[in-house]
Write an enzyme that holds these catalytic residues in place. Structure first.
Site, PDB file in Angstrom:
ATOM      1  N   HIS A 171       0.822  -1.209   0.000  1.00  0.00           N
ATOM      2  CA  HIS A 171       0.000   0.000   0.000  1.00  0.00           C
ATOM      3  C   HIS A 171       0.856   1.260   0.000  1.00  0.00           C
ATOM      4  O   HIS A 171       0.532   2.247  -0.661  1.00  0.00           O
ATOM      5  CB  HIS A 171      -0.907   0.011   1.228  1.00  0.00           C
ATOM      6  CG  HIS A 171      -2.091  -0.878   1.090  1.00  0.00           C
ATOM      7  ND1 HIS A 171      -2.985  -0.762   0.049  1.00  0.00           N
ATOM      8  CD2 HIS A 171      -2.545  -1.899   1.854  1.00  0.00           C
ATOM      9  CE1 HIS A 171      -3.930  -1.666   0.177  1.00  0.00           C
ATOM     10  NE2 HIS A 171      -3.690  -2.370   1.259  1.00  0.00           N
ATOM     11  N   CYS A 231      -2.074 -10.509 -21.505  1.00  0.00           N
ATOM     12  CA  CYS A 231      -2.148  -9.778 -20.234  1.00  0.00           C
ATOM     13  C   CYS A 231      -1.111 -10.272 -19.218  1.00  0.00           C
ATOM     14  O   CYS A 231      -1.214  -9.957 -18.039  1.00  0.00           O
ATOM     15  CB  CYS A 231      -3.545  -9.869 -19.632  1.00  0.00           C
ATOM     16  SG  CYS A 231      -4.096 -11.534 -19.278  1.00  0.00           S
TER      17      CYS A 231
END
Length: 616
Positions: free
Chosen positions: A228, A548
């Site tokens: 984060h 991807c």
């Protein structure tokens, strides 16, 4: 970050004394390395920020009554909630992208301070074992962090996500413990303008206290490239390097540093020649940044006029600002596993819908491809067992067997709920649905039946859906899927080639455990031929096909893949600008030449050399 903010920070950094005379003569130049988080070259003096340690807590039984300890815990929770509210206020001073990123994490913290498993179990330990509030919080947060954190067999690409979840428990516990013990938090408001902030550990909530107009760069000894803290620093566009070995012992407060965020390198006390080289690189970078800003608004178009679609892979909603800033044309792969973290309530249909709808609306009409839950093997087993879905046996190779779509088809109620939530969100913008780990046509047929069943149920309830349901596509990530792609395209609306797993399964190399990294390479003739087989089947079947995996983030490999017929790629958002830059300089003829040379290479080193030497 706005251009105005960028200029203010550069002006602040320029106020530091960068002259060679400022280099201390008594300490030699030294180079440190860490994990690159946010690009940018900065020359400035460092400010070391230390955190006052907490007292030893241990397994302390309280001399007071449980009611008294519960009251102390309640007070600490209230204090922490107030602090988080203040953090939200501080977000107003940050760029819009930063507000969104950090605000989402503060939502998580607030939920953890509510009727969460952490708070429930801490209260139970106080009442049952008569622990102090500090001991109960510390022990229970560590237990939950251990459950959420990476396990020995966790694949490399999931280790940091697991560490991030564990970090959320430890961060909220840290805040509660400081409020319980009265040990103050560190502050960044008094740091010199234009300094480089260095800390042993920089936690996500700390990012809310960083003013990017005052801090030139951020370094820490702990942390990872995808946690984060890293996500937020990227959103703030602050040059940053985390996980720097020996940072706090090698650096002294006030040292002159060169930080190269892209290379993850720090030079401590640079010599005059190194300093001059870095100053030249800073000037060149500023010039290049102007070019990238213009590039974002330009199409990914070959010199002959052929358009290429560039999409982004997304693991957390907090990444949306970055992909928009880097010019993504949509989300090519939204990994939905973040909704099913083991430390949170199992999301029902409406809870999932709320998240999907928020993301879809946030894309402003650009497509969002949602991959349904890719659990199994070593992923999510504890949660499945808790819910009564003992789907896999312990032991064995976690990469094989019951996982992905196979697991969902054994527990169709999970898939039906997720399909229903995605279908509801399809009214908020263009959505595509992606099925993971497909190996046979009957799996697609069964999944489609469930997809249509979910739509019928919703319509019977009066829920409005698009007249035409969203496309249902498949991941091609096993040799079985690639070799039978001509059959699969008869049942799938689109294909997405996952080169990471396709490489692992084709080469029989566990990328998390390989002893020789050269063994794991998507630039292997066998992988390339499976990709070619899949692309040819998709083109013959008139089905869209996209890559991807990590290969899509390699500009030279993208040139090869364009030569093979691919026109759509999904990658990490940070890889979009360099890939687009190369595409705009390429011609289809060059890509086709590269393809022919690559397909003639008969061993991996030769193939890698052909691709790496492309365009010198």
């Amino acid at each position: 970050m706005t251009e105005r903010t960028r200029r203010r920070r550069e002006e602040s950094a320029s106020t530091a004394d960068h002259s060679p005379e400022s280099v201390p003569s008594t300490r030699p130049m030294r180079r440190l390395h860490g994990r690159s988080v946010s690009a940018g070259i900065v020359i400035a003096n460092v400010a070391l920020v230390q955190e006052r340690p907490l007292p030893t807590i241990g397994n302390a039984c309280s001399a007071d009554t449980p009611e008294s300890e519960l009251a102390r815990l309640d007070n600490a929770i209230t204090q922490t909630q107030r602090q988080i509210t203040k953090l939200r206020t501080k977000l107003e001073a940050l760029p819009e992208e930063g507000r969104e990123e950090i605000g989402a994490l503060l939502d998580v913290y607030e939920r953890m301070l509510g009727h969460s498993r952490l708070i429930r179990t801490a209260r139970a330990r106080i009442a049952k074992d008569r622990l102090t509030a500090e001991a109960a919080v510390q022990q229970e947060s560590e237990t939950l962090a251990a459950l959420a954190g990476p396990k020995p067999n966790t694949p490399e690409e999931e280790r940091e996500a697991a560490a991030r979840r564990a970090g959320e428990f430890r961060e909220i516990a840290r805040r509660l413990l400081r409020n319980l013990t009265g040990v103050s938090f560190r502050a960044f408001s008094n740091l010199p303008v234009g300094c480089i902030l260095a800390a042993e550990q920089l936690r996500p909530a700390d990012a809310a206290l960083i003013d990017p107009t005052r801090i030139a760069a951020v370094l820490s000894e702990g942390g990872g490239a995808t946690d984060h803290t890293a996500i937020m620093l990227r959103a703030l566009n602050v040059p940053a390097v985390l996980a720097v070995t020996d940072l706090t012992s090698a650096v002294q407060d006030g040292d002159l540093l060169i930080v190269d965020g892209a290379r993850g390198e720090i030079v401590v006390n640079p010599d005059p020649a190194t300093l001059a080289e870095a100053q030249a690189a800073m000037a060149a970078e500023a010039q290049e940044r102007k070019g990238i800003s213009r590039l974002r608004r330009l199409p990914a178009r070959l010199t002959g006029g052929e358009d290429i679609e560039l999409l982004a892979n997304v693991e957390l909603p907090a990444e949306l600002p970055l992909l928009r800033r880097n010019g993504a044309q949509g989300i090519g792969l939204l990994r939905s596993e973040f909704l099913f973290d083991e430390d949170r309530e199992w999301p029902d249909e409406m809870a999932q819908y709320a998240v999907y709808a928020g993301i879809v609306r946030g894309m402003d009409g650009l497509p969002t491809t949602i991959r349904v839950l890719d659990w199994g093997g070593e992923k999510g087993l504890e949660r499945l067992r808790m819910l009564g879905y003992a789907a896999a046996e312990d032991g064995g190779n976690p990469a094989l067997g019951m996982r992905g779509l196979r697991l969902l088809l054994h527990h169709p109620e999970i898939l039906l709920t997720q399909f229903s939530a995605i279908l509801r969100a399809s009214m908020d913008g263009p959505v595509r649905v992606l099925l993971p780990m497909v190996t046979a046509t009957n799996e697609i047929v069964t999944a489609r039946e469930l997809f249509e069943k979910a739509a019928r149920r919703l319509r019977r309830k009066g829920v409005k859906l698009p007249s035409r349901l969203p496309p249902l596509g498949i991941m091609v990530e096993t040799p079985a899927a690639a070799m039978t792609a001509d059959a699969l395209v008869q049942h799938a609306d689109f294909l997405a080639i996952g080169t990471n797993d396709l490489t692992m399964y084709t080469l029989a190399v566990d990328r998390a455990m390989t002893m020789d990294s050269d063994l794991y390479s998507p630039l292997h003739p066998a992988v390339l031929r499976l990709i070619a087989t899949t692309v040819n089947a998709a083109l013959r079947g008139h089905r869209p096909v996209c890559v991807c995996g990590e290969l899509a983030a390699d500009p030279h490999a993208v040139a090869l893949l364009i030569g093979m017929g691919l026109r759509s790629f999904s990658m990490t958002a940070s890889a979009l600008p360099p890939v687009k830059k190369l595409i705009r300089a390429l011609s289809l003829e060059e890509c086709d030449t590269l393809r022919r040379q690559a397909m003639l290479a008969d061993d991996p080193p030769n193939l890698r050399a052909v691709v790496r030497n492309f365009r010198g």
